[in-house]
Structures are given as structure tokens and as C-alpha cells.
Design a protein around this motif. Structure first.
Motif, PDB file in Angstrom:
ATOM      1  N   UNK A 182       0.841  -1.196   0.000  1.00  0.00           N
ATOM      2  CA  UNK A 182       0.000   0.000   0.000  1.00  0.00           C
ATOM      3  C   UNK A 182       0.880   1.250   0.000  1.00  0.00           C
ATOM      4  N   UNK A 183       0.269   2.371  -0.380  1.00  0.00           N
ATOM      5  CA  UNK A 183       0.921   3.678  -0.319  1.00  0.00           C
ATOM      6  C   UNK A 183       0.105   4.519   0.654  1.00  0.00           C
ATOM      7  N   UNK A 184       0.691   4.882   1.804  1.00  0.00           N
ATOM      8  CA  UNK A 184      -0.055   5.522   2.882  1.00  0.00           C
ATOM      9  C   UNK A 184       0.120   7.036   2.859  1.00  0.00           C
ATOM     10  N   UNK A 185      -1.011   7.725   2.925  1.00  0.00           N
ATOM     11  CA  UNK A 185      -1.029   9.186   2.886  1.00  0.00           C
ATOM     12  C   UNK A 185      -1.731   9.694   4.145  1.00  0.00           C
ATOM     13  N   UNK A 186      -1.055  10.555   4.902  1.00  0.00           N
ATOM     14  CA  UNK A 186      -1.635  11.082   6.125  1.00  0.00           C
ATOM     15  C   UNK A 186      -2.597  12.229   5.869  1.00  0.00           C
ATOM     16  N   UNK A 187      -3.208  12.670   6.945  1.00  0.00           N
ATOM     17  CA  UNK A 187      -4.141  13.798   6.900  1.00  0.00           C
ATOM     18  C   UNK A 187      -3.713  14.792   7.983  1.00  0.00           C
ATOM     19  N   UNK A 188      -2.986  15.851   7.601  1.00  0.00           N
ATOM     20  CA  UNK A 188      -2.452  16.784   8.611  1.00  0.00           C
ATOM     21  C   UNK A 188      -3.526  17.573   9.346  1.00  0.00           C
ATOM     22  N   UNK A 189      -4.787  17.513   8.881  1.00  0.00           N
ATOM     23  CA  UNK A 189      -5.880  18.214   9.559  1.00  0.00           C
ATOM     24  C   UNK A 189      -6.687  17.283  10.470  1.00  0.00           C
ATOM     25  N   UNK A 190      -6.238  16.049  10.620  1.00  0.00           N
ATOM     26  CA  UNK A 190      -6.967  15.068  11.425  1.00  0.00           C
ATOM     27  C   UNK A 190      -7.129  15.564  12.865  1.00  0.00           C
ATOM     28  N   UNK A 191      -8.336  15.397  13.423  1.00  0.00           N
ATOM     29  CA  UNK A 191      -8.619  15.792  14.794  1.00  0.00           C
ATOM     30  C   UNK A 191      -8.537  14.580  15.721  1.00  0.00           C
ATOM     31  N   UNK A 192      -8.697  14.809  17.009  1.00  0.00           N
ATOM     32  CA  UNK A 192      -8.617  13.699  17.960  1.00  0.00           C
ATOM     33  C   UNK A 192      -9.865  12.823  17.859  1.00  0.00           C
ATOM     34  N   UNK A 193      -9.634  11.535  18.033  1.00  0.00           N
ATOM     35  CA  UNK A 193     -10.713  10.550  17.961  1.00  0.00           C
ATOM     36  C   UNK A 193     -11.493  10.549  19.278  1.00  0.00           C
ATOM     37  N   UNK A 263       4.682  -4.816  -9.263  1.00  0.00           N
ATOM     38  CA  UNK A 263       4.092  -4.639 -10.587  1.00  0.00           C
ATOM     39  C   UNK A 263       3.994  -3.173 -11.008  1.00  0.00           C
ATOM     40  N   UNK A 264       4.638  -2.299 -10.276  1.00  0.00           N
ATOM     41  CA  UNK A 264       4.688  -0.902 -10.679  1.00  0.00           C
ATOM     42  C   UNK A 264       3.599  -0.026 -10.119  1.00  0.00           C
ATOM     43  N   UNK A 265       2.730  -0.547  -9.265  1.00  0.00           N
ATOM     44  CA  UNK A 265       1.679   0.284  -8.685  1.00  0.00           C
ATOM     45  C   UNK A 265       1.336  -0.199  -7.281  1.00  0.00           C
ATOM     46  N   UNK A 266       0.772   0.698  -6.480  1.00  0.00           N
ATOM     47  CA  UNK A 266       0.267   0.388  -5.152  1.00  0.00           C
ATOM     48  C   UNK A 266      -1.036   1.153  -4.961  1.00  0.00           C
ATOM     49  N   UNK A 267      -1.981   0.548  -4.242  1.00  0.00           N
ATOM     50  CA  UNK A 267      -3.188   1.272  -3.852  1.00  0.00           C
ATOM     51  C   UNK A 267      -2.832   2.353  -2.839  1.00  0.00           C
ATOM     52  N   UNK A 268      -3.484   3.504  -2.965  1.00  0.00           N
ATOM     53  CA  UNK A 268      -3.311   4.576  -1.994  1.00  0.00           C
ATOM     54  C   UNK A 268      -4.309   4.408  -0.841  1.00  0.00           C
ATOM     55  N   UNK A 269      -3.835   4.625   0.378  1.00  0.00           N
ATOM     56  CA  UNK A 269      -4.658   4.648   1.588  1.00  0.00           C
ATOM     57  C   UNK A 269      -4.455   6.006   2.248  1.00  0.00           C
ATOM     58  N   UNK A 270      -5.541   6.609   2.732  1.00  0.00           N
ATOM     59  CA  UNK A 270      -5.369   7.887   3.427  1.00  0.00           C
ATOM     60  C   UNK A 270      -6.129   7.901   4.744  1.00  0.00           C
ATOM     61  N   UNK A 271      -5.650   8.729   5.663  1.00  0.00           N
ATOM     62  CA  UNK A 271      -6.280   8.871   6.977  1.00  0.00           C
ATOM     63  C   UNK A 271      -7.505   9.764   6.849  1.00  0.00           C
ATOM     64  N   UNK A 272      -8.547   9.398   7.582  1.00  0.00           N
ATOM     65  CA  UNK A 272      -9.772  10.213   7.559  1.00  0.00           C
ATOM     66  C   UNK A 272     -10.534  10.025   8.862  1.00  0.00           C
ATOM     67  N   UNK A 273     -11.388  10.970   9.170  1.00  0.00           N
ATOM     68  CA  UNK A 273     -12.251  10.871  10.329  1.00  0.00           C
ATOM     69  C   UNK A 273     -13.698  10.739   9.894  1.00  0.00           C
ATOM     70  N   UNK A 274     -14.409   9.742  10.430  1.00  0.00           N
ATOM     71  CA  UNK A 274     -15.805   9.504  10.054  1.00  0.00           C
ATOM     72  C   UNK A 274     -16.655   9.343  11.310  1.00  0.00           C
ATOM     73  N   UNK A 275     -17.945   9.588  11.164  1.00  0.00           N
ATOM     74  CA  UNK A 275     -18.897   9.303  12.241  1.00  0.00           C
ATOM     75  C   UNK A 275     -19.261   7.828  12.159  1.00  0.00           C
ATOM     76  N   UNK A 276     -19.164   7.125  13.289  1.00  0.00           N
ATOM     77  CA  UNK A 276     -19.338   5.675  13.235  1.00  0.00           C
ATOM     78  C   UNK A 276     -19.965   5.150  14.516  1.00  0.00           C
ATOM     79  N   UNK A 277     -20.537   3.975  14.399  1.00  0.00           N
ATOM     80  CA  UNK A 277     -20.994   3.239  15.580  1.00  0.00           C
ATOM     81  C   UNK A 277     -20.560   1.775  15.427  1.00  0.00           C
ATOM     82  N   UNK A 278     -20.174   1.167  16.547  1.00  0.00           N
ATOM     83  CA  UNK A 278     -19.686  -0.207  16.565  1.00  0.00           C
ATOM     84  C   UNK A 278     -20.367  -0.939  17.717  1.00  0.00           C
TER      85      UNK A 278
END
Length: 410
Positions: A182-193, A263-278
Motif C-alpha cells: 500500500x501507499x499511505x497518505x496522512x491527513x495533517x488536519x486530522x482531529x482527535x478521535x 508490478x509498478x503500482x500500489x493502492x493509496x490509503x489515506x487517513x480520515x475521520x468519520x462518524x461511526x458506531x460499533x
């Protein structure tokens, strides 16, 4: 009174050509024969005062991150100070116990803004590096619960609030992680969980029979995820060595990073904040008869992404485990049957994972301070996949295998 200090120096190197062989990692690092590198030095200090029914402690942790080669994450220093405590109070008049805990944390994240490769930062669309800046987070987590015993039954119930500050990897990651394809991309505006929830349990303990059930429900107005940014439905048709059409079926897509990976490529993954219930439950049953012991465990978790109105990504499927033990003298024979159900409750850009029934046999021998364990895992050599693995579309979990371990206790 416990006082603890740890110092850890960590170096992580990855190379897609696989020519590391048995070379010393520091020699590889010195020669620069790798594609991705991450260095992390950690100093951890803890003072804790505890008794049978209470704990009060202070923690201080300092980490220094440094990326090398294709890992464009800025060099960053992270320091955190925590105060935490736990107390259990018996109320004899009401015949139950009160349990409470808390953790107060201050985290400072200080990236080095003077030496940043702005042109290669994926999370900076303008190439100006304005997003890379110092972040400070204050978090408070606490729980309050009670415990009550009635004959052979025990009832527990808790309410809790949990907060967690984002870490360096979630904020500023920018580079390939070849181990997870994977290719990991951060989110510099991420807030606290933030998570608010409650948990309840009831258990019964008899002379031969034991059982317990635990249920929980969590709501998060801001839940951290490192999730895939897209999915190529025809990627299985990709053949980079094809003489007819060597192009990738999703060539040019913004959710794929080119120039990295086998094979010359990787999927991009990025950090994000979502509303969720578990929510979920866990059930345990145990029955003993002479030298035999029969145990059963069921775990069930469901997550919902309220932001996207879809199931929450990276949730474990339902799992059942039944074990039959025969214990006599120094020997323990164990048959273990694991039923991992299919996961069809899929989040954004997730793929279906089929279920499987696994069979294991374990032989355990204990004599004085010696312990020998022989495990025959996946006896019927079933092909199965871990739904939480980022490489499940590339590699299944281990097939039939044998594990032998020897331990000496002193």
C-alpha cells in the motif's frame, strides 16, 4: 512503587527487489540499497504507585521519526505526558463494587518544516507544505462501572468516554509500505478521535460449568480510519509482461501510486475521520468432566459508517472457536475447530472475504520448568484469507504447517 525506563532504537527498511539476503541491516542502510526506510527512537519513562484496589501513575514518552528514500514523511518529534488512575471501591451496604478509571494526556507533535520534499507530498495539493505544522492535543478518557456478585453469578456494567490523538503516521505519512502492498497518505488536519460507549457482562461459575456473555455499543462522532481511496475491479487482468497490452486497466487513476511495488503500482490509503458506531458481543462456554474440557467462544462485531451510510471498513467477521482438551498428568491433547464466517458487510472499496472451517491439533507437555508444545495447524490445508489484511487479494493465510516450541521457566 514501580519505576520503569525504556530506550528503543528502531530501524525499518523495505526493498521490492528482495536482495537483502543475510546482510546486516545497518550495512544495507549505510550502502543505501533499499527503497523505503523508517527510523524511530523512543524514550519511555513511567512512575506508578499501586495497591490492591487502586493505581496512580505518570508516563512520559518521546519519539523521534525520520524517513528515508521514498518515504517522504517529514522528520518529526513527538512527546506525550499522561496521568492515569484506577480505583475500586466496595460498598458493603449495597453489596457491589464501584470501579472507575481515567487518563489525562498532553501530546505535542513537532515536524521539521525546514527540510521537507514539498513536491512529493501527496497530501499537499499545492506543493506549498502549508499543512505541515506543529499540532497539540489534550485528551481525557474515563470509565465508570459497577460489579455485583449474586451467588454464582457476577454482573458488570460500564460507561466510558475515550479520546485518542492522531499519531505521526496518521498525520504526515507519505510513502509506500511494501509489507502491506500500500501507499499511505496522512491527513495533517486530522482531529482527535472520540468514542462514547457502554459495556455489560454477566457470568456464571459452577463446579463444572462456566459461561459469560459480554455486549458493547460504541458511538464515535469522529473515528480514525486509514482506508483505501479506490478499487480497480479489473486488476486481475493486469499483466506487465504482456506483448499485446501491458498497460494497467486502471492506469491514470488517482487512487493508485505508480512507480512502486512489484508490478509498478500500489493502492493509496489515506487517513480520515468519520462518524461511526460499533456494536458486538462475545459468548464463552466451558464444561469440565474428569480429564476432559470443552470450550466454545463466539465473537460478533458490526460497524456502521454514518458519514457514508455504509458498513464500517475493516471489521472482523463473526468467528466461532470450539476446543476439546484432554488433560492427564503432564500431557494436554487439544483439538481446535475455528469457523470464520464470510464477511459480506463491506465498507467503501472493500472486497468480499469467504468463510472457512479450520482444524488444528495441539500437544502440550509440561515437566517441572520445561514446556514443549507441538502444533499441527490447518490440518486439512484450507485456503483462507484474513479480511483485515491489505494483501489478502495477493496472498492467503498459511496453509498446513507445523510449529514446535520449547520453553524453560526460571
Amino acid at each position: 512503587l514501580d519505576i520503569k525506563y525504556n530506550h528503543i532504537e528502531y530501524l525499518h527498511l523495505e526493498d521490492e527487489d528482495g536482495h537483502f539476503d543475510n546482510m546486516d541491516i545497518f550495512e544495507i542502510f549505510k550502502q543505501g540499497e533499499y527503497h523505503v526506510g523508517l527510523g524511530k527512537n523512543t524514550d519511555y519513562f513511567q512512575i506508578e504507585l499501586s495497591s490492591d484496589l487502586s493505581i496512580l501513575g505518570v508516563e512520559f514518552e518521546k519519539k523521534e521519526f525520520k524517513g528515508y528514500e521514498l518515504y517522504y514523511t517529514p522528520d518529526t518529534e513527538e512527546s506525550g505526558l499522561s496521568i492515569y488512575g484506577f480505583i475500586e471501591q466496595n460498598l458493603p451496604d449495597l453489596n457491589f463494587d464501584i470501579l472507575s478509571s481515567f487518563r489525562l494526556n498532553q501530546l505535542n507533535i513537532m515536524p521539521n518544516t525546514e527540510d521537507i520534499d514539498c513536491e512529493n507530498l501527496d497530501f499537499d495539493d499545492n506543493g506549498e507544505c502549508n499543512e505541515v505544522q506543529k499540532r497539540e492535543f489534550q485528551t481525557l478518557s474515563f470509565s465508570l462501572g459497577f460489579k455485583k456478585k449474586v451467588d454464582k453469578f457476577e454482573i458488570n456494567s460500564w460507561i466510558m468516554q475515550s479520546m485518542r490523538a492522531p499519531r505521526v503516521e496518521e498525520l504526515y505519512s507519505d510513502g509506500p509500505h511494501l509489507g502491506t502492498y500500500s501507499y499511505e497518505i496522512g491527513n495533517p488536519y486530522l482531529q482527535k478521535e472520540k468514542i462514547y460507549g457502554f459495556e455489560n457482562s454477566i457470568s456464571f461459575t459452577g463446579s463444572q460449568f462456566k459461561t459469560s456473555i459480554v455486549t458493547f455499543y460504541n458511538y464515535s462522532p469522529y473515528y480514525h480510519q486509514m482506508a483505501k481511496m479506490g478499487y480497480c475491479e479489473n486488476e486481475q487482468d493486469y499483466d506487465p509482461y504482456s506483448l499485446i497490452d501491458p498497460s494497467h486497466p486502471c492506469g491514470g487513476a488517482d487512487y493508485i501510486e505508480w512507480g512502486s511495488g512489484v508490478d509498478g503500482y500500489l493502492y493509496k490509503y489515506n487517513s480520515r475521520g468519520v462518524e461511526a458506531k460499533i456494536k458486538g458481543l462475545e459468548l464463552d462456554l466451558e464444561y469440565r468432566l474428569n480429564f476432559f474440557e470443552l470450550r466454545y467462544n463466539l465473537s460478533y462485531v458490526r460497524g456502521y459508517n454514518k458519514t457514508l451510510d455504509t458498513p464500517l471498513s475493516y471489521m472482523n467477521p463473526m468467528k466461532e472457536i470450539a476446543t476439546l482438551d484432554y488433560k492427564k498428568d503432564n500431557l494436554n491433547y487439544k483439538f481446535r475447530f475455528s469457523k470464520i464466517h464470510a464477511q459480506n458487510k463491506l465498507g467503501e472499496f472493500e472486497s468480499y472475504t469467504p468463510g472457512v472451517l479450520l482444524t488444528d491439533f495441539v500437544l502440550d507437555y509440561i515437566y517441572d520448568e520445561h514446556n514443549i508444545t507441538i502444533q499441527f495447524n490447518n490440518i486439512f490445508d484450507k485456503t483462507y484469507y484474513n479480511h483485515l489484511s491489505r494483501i489478502k487479494d495477493i496472498s492467503p493465510e498459511p496453509g498446513r504447517n507445523l510449529v514446535i516450541s520449547y520453553k524453560v521457566f526460571f
